[in-house]
Each structure stands twice: as C-alpha cells, then as structure tokens.
Design a protein around this motif. Structure first.
Motif, PDB file in Angstrom:
ATOM      1  N   LEU A   1     -14.008  43.028 104.540  1.00 14.73           N
ATOM      2  CA  LEU A   1     -12.877  43.905 104.815  1.00 14.73           C
ATOM      3  C   LEU A   1     -12.816  45.009 103.766  1.00 14.73           C
ATOM      4  CD1 LEU A   1     -10.328  41.150 105.820  1.00 14.73           C
ATOM      5  CD2 LEU A   1     -11.712  42.570 107.311  1.00 14.73           C
ATOM      6  N   GLU A   2     -11.767  45.780 103.772  1.00 10.98           N
ATOM      7  CA  GLU A   2     -11.660  46.961 102.908  1.00 10.98           C
ATOM      8  C   GLU A   2     -11.783  46.635 101.422  1.00 10.98           C
ATOM      9  OE1 GLU A   2     -11.391  50.927 102.087  1.00 10.98           O
ATOM     10  OE2 GLU A   2     -11.570  50.010 104.053  1.00 10.98           O
ATOM     11  N   GLU A   3     -11.406  45.445 101.001  1.00 10.28           N
ATOM     12  CA  GLU A   3     -11.417  45.109  99.588  1.00 10.28           C
ATOM     13  C   GLU A   3     -12.811  45.116  98.975  1.00 10.28           C
ATOM     14  OE1 GLU A   3      -9.539  43.710 101.800  1.00 10.28           O
ATOM     15  OE2 GLU A   3      -7.523  43.632 100.989  1.00 10.28           O
ATOM     16  N   ARG A   4     -13.848  44.983  99.785  1.00  8.50           N
ATOM     17  CA  ARG A   4     -15.199  44.952  99.209  1.00  8.50           C
ATOM     18  C   ARG A   4     -15.570  46.284  98.576  1.00  8.50           C
ATOM     19  NH1 ARG A   4     -19.240  47.149 102.538  1.00  8.50           N
ATOM     20  NH2 ARG A   4     -18.421  47.752 104.556  1.00  8.50           N
ATOM     21  N   LYS A   5     -14.827  47.342  98.893  1.00  9.80           N
ATOM     22  CA  LYS A   5     -15.091  48.660  98.324  1.00  9.80           C
ATOM     23  C   LYS A   5     -14.169  48.976  97.156  1.00  9.80           C
ATOM     24  CE  LYS A   5     -16.390  50.377 102.850  1.00  9.80           C
ATOM     25  NZ  LYS A   5     -16.034  51.301 103.914  1.00  9.80           N
ATOM     26  N   GLN A   6     -13.330  48.034  96.770  1.00  7.30           N
ATOM     27  CA  GLN A   6     -12.342  48.280  95.734  1.00  7.30           C
ATOM     28  C   GLN A   6     -12.645  47.451  94.493  1.00  7.30           C
ATOM     29  OE1 GLN A   6      -8.559  47.506  97.522  1.00  7.30           O
ATOM     30  NE2 GLN A   6      -8.786  49.086  99.063  1.00  7.30           N
ATOM     31  N   ILE A   7     -11.868  47.690  93.455  1.00  8.14           N
ATOM     32  CA  ILE A   7     -12.007  46.940  92.214  1.00  8.14           C
ATOM     33  C   ILE A   7     -10.689  46.235  91.918  1.00  8.14           C
ATOM     34  CG2 ILE A   7     -13.747  48.479  91.249  1.00  8.14           C
ATOM     35  CD1 ILE A   7     -11.495  49.705  89.558  1.00  8.14           C
TER      36      ILE A   7
ATOM     37  N   CYS B   1     -33.135  30.578 102.123  1.00  5.26           N
ATOM     38  CA  CYS B   1     -31.963  31.201 102.757  1.00  5.26           C
ATOM     39  C   CYS B   1     -31.543  30.447 104.010  1.00  5.26           C
ATOM     40  CB  CYS B   1     -32.261  32.656 103.119  1.00  5.26           C
ATOM     41  SG  CYS B   1     -32.289  33.753 101.709  1.00  5.26           S
ATOM     42  N   SER B   2     -32.511  29.932 104.767  1.00  2.79           N
ATOM     43  CA  SER B   2     -32.155  29.185 105.973  1.00  2.79           C
ATOM     44  C   SER B   2     -31.537  27.828 105.630  1.00  2.79           C
ATOM     45  CB  SER B   2     -33.379  28.993 106.869  1.00  2.79           C
ATOM     46  OG  SER B   2     -34.323  28.160 106.238  1.00  2.79           O
ATOM     47  N   ASP B   3     -31.896  27.264 104.471  1.00  3.09           N
ATOM     48  CA  ASP B   3     -31.335  25.980 104.047  1.00  3.09           C
ATOM     49  C   ASP B   3     -29.972  26.130 103.370  1.00  3.09           C
ATOM     50  OD1 ASP B   3     -33.613  24.791 105.003  1.00  3.09           O
ATOM     51  OD2 ASP B   3     -34.591  24.712 103.036  1.00  3.09           O
ATOM     52  N   ASP B   4     -29.807  27.183 102.568  1.00  2.00           N
ATOM     53  CA  ASP B   4     -28.593  27.337 101.760  1.00  2.00           C
ATOM     54  C   ASP B   4     -28.113  28.786 101.838  1.00  2.00           C
ATOM     55  OD1 ASP B   4     -26.546  27.089  99.958  1.00  2.00           O
ATOM     56  OD2 ASP B   4     -27.844  26.891  98.195  1.00  2.00           O
ATOM     57  N   PRO B   5     -26.958  29.041 102.473  1.00  5.27           N
ATOM     58  CA  PRO B   5     -26.458  30.414 102.586  1.00  5.27           C
ATOM     59  C   PRO B   5     -26.096  31.037 101.245  1.00  5.27           C
ATOM     60  CG  PRO B   5     -25.132  28.901 103.914  1.00  5.27           C
ATOM     61  CD  PRO B   5     -26.138  28.088 103.190  1.00  5.27           C
ATOM     62  N   ALA B   6     -25.985  30.252 100.182  1.00  2.54           N
ATOM     63  CA  ALA B   6     -25.649  30.810  98.873  1.00  2.54           C
ATOM     64  C   ALA B   6     -26.755  31.715  98.339  1.00  2.54           C
ATOM     65  CB  ALA B   6     -25.372  29.684  97.882  1.00  2.54           C
ATOM     66  N   TYR B   7     -27.979  31.589  98.877  1.00  4.51           N
ATOM     67  CA  TYR B   7     -29.084  32.408  98.400  1.00  4.51           C
ATOM     68  C   TYR B   7     -28.897  33.882  98.742  1.00  4.51           C
ATOM     69  CZ  TYR B   7     -32.284  29.103  96.375  1.00  4.51           C
ATOM     70  OH  TYR B   7     -32.859  28.198  95.526  1.00  4.51           O
ATOM     71  N   TYR B   8     -28.220  34.176  99.827  1.00  3.18           N
ATOM     72  CA  TYR B   8     -28.020  35.577 100.199  1.00  3.18           C
ATOM     73  C   TYR B   8     -26.548  35.970 100.143  1.00  3.18           C
ATOM     74  CZ  TYR B   8     -27.056  33.469 104.770  1.00  3.18           C
ATOM     75  OH  TYR B   8     -26.560  32.692 105.781  1.00  3.18           O
ATOM     76  N   ALA B   9     -25.735  35.183  99.454  1.00  4.50           N
ATOM     77  CA  ALA B   9     -24.305  35.460  99.351  1.00  4.50           C
ATOM     78  C   ALA B   9     -24.071  36.660  98.441  1.00  4.50           C
ATOM     79  CB  ALA B   9     -23.577  34.239  98.800  1.00  4.50           C
ATOM     80  N   GLY B  10     -23.043  37.416  98.765  1.00  7.17           N
ATOM     81  CA  GLY B  10     -22.648  38.544  97.937  1.00  7.17           C
ATOM     82  C   GLY B  10     -21.825  38.078  96.747  1.00  7.17           C
ATOM     83  N   ALA B  11     -21.415  39.036  95.928  1.00  9.50           N
ATOM     84  CA  ALA B  11     -20.667  38.702  94.717  1.00  9.50           C
ATOM     85  C   ALA B  11     -19.341  38.011  95.038  1.00  9.50           C
ATOM     86  CB  ALA B  11     -20.428  39.967  93.899  1.00  9.50           C
TER      87      ALA B  11
END
Length: 175
Positions: free
Chosen positions: A103-109, A32-42
């Motif tokens: 932002l607000e979109e993370r709770k939407q579809i 995770c410290s080397d590559d932020p993609a390891y803890y990235a969200g969808a």
C-alpha cells in the motif's frame, strides 16, 4: 549463547551465523519456493522479526484498567520493555503491515516526533536490531546491468540471444 568453547568457539559460531553465502540462480529459486522469506521485502522481514502480539485484557487488572480504560491491548514480546508505548508500537507495526501489503506506506518513511526522553531513539534502535535478525537476499555482481528485464545479461553472439548468468545459461529471444 554458550561460553563453553571459549572466545574462539563463540566467535566461530557468530561468524558462521552471519556469513554471506553465494547461491546459484537455481539454488536461490529452489529456496524461494520452499521459504517465502528469501524474497521478502524489508517490511515483511520486519513484521516477521517483530512477531505476533499477545492480547492483554486490561479490565482484569485494576492498575492496567485505570491506565488503558479497560481496553484489550496488543503487547509485542519484542517490545516488552517499552512501558506505556503500546499504542505507538501498534501504529509502527501497522505501518509495516500496510507497507508489506504494497500500500501507500511502502513509499514513505517513519518519522518519530516527541519530547526529549520520550523513547524515540530507543524505538529506532530496537527496530534496527529487529531488522538485523532477518537475513537479506541480494543479487551479487552486475547481474542484469543494462538489460530490459534486469535479470539476464544478453550475449549477442548467438542467433536469437543467449542469456547468461554466471555458470548457468537460459535461451530466449528478445521481442
């Protein structure tokens, strides 16, 4: 993909690329410290899979200038075979960009609405393929089930608390 090795070589490479790997907590945090993609969200993984757009100046080409009114449009290489849907694709990418920022979109579809044959299913299928390109890191087992922080499994046998996670142990006091 090369077919030089035959069907078994191809299957071996595909399996190796999609194989699940289990890491210790220390290894995971190091990655995770080397590559932020390891803890990235969808949404962040989706943006990474979509990539950066190519800017197209439609005023330089008469046919495109008539269609897009001489505007500069963004064309995403992953959606290069979706003709005439540049604005829709830009709105979808904007949705993921805002969701990645929390932002607000993370709770939407995403709700695709349009006439029959408009490309809704094709867009959804492409988004699914793009989501499959980026790997996902998840916790395995029942790590942290029922704990306050959700990360450690407390062992109440010691003074304070021993917090155990697999083979690793961290020491802490609950407050």
């Amino acid at each position: 993909m090369k077919f030089d090795d035959g069907i078994f070589g191809l299957y071996s490479r595909l399996y190796e690329n999609r194989r699940e790997v289990e890491l210790s907590l220390e290894d995971y945090l190091g990655k995770c410290s080397d590559d932020p993609a390891y803890y990235a969200g969808a949404a962040e993984r989706m943006l990474r899979a979509i990539g950066e757009p190519v800017m197209v100046d439609t005023s330089q080409e008469p046919r495109l200038g008539r269609i897009f009114m001489n505007r500069t449009i963004k064309v995403y290489p992953e959606f290069s075979d979706f003709y005439g849907m540049e604005e829709t694709i830009e709105r979808i990418v904007g949705f993921f960009r805002h969701a990645a920022q929390g932002l607000e979109e993370r709770k939407q579809i995403i709700y695709l609405l349009g006439p029959v044959g408009g490309g809704k299913s094709s867009l959804a299928e492409r988004l699914k393929q793009l989501m499959e390109k980026e790997p996902v890191s998840v916790r395995s087992g029942d790590v942290g089930a029922g704990t306050r922080e959700g990360l450690w499994d407390p062992d109440p046998t010691a003074d304070g608390h021993d917090l155990a996670l697999g083979r690793q142990t961290a020491r802490g006091v609950w407050r």
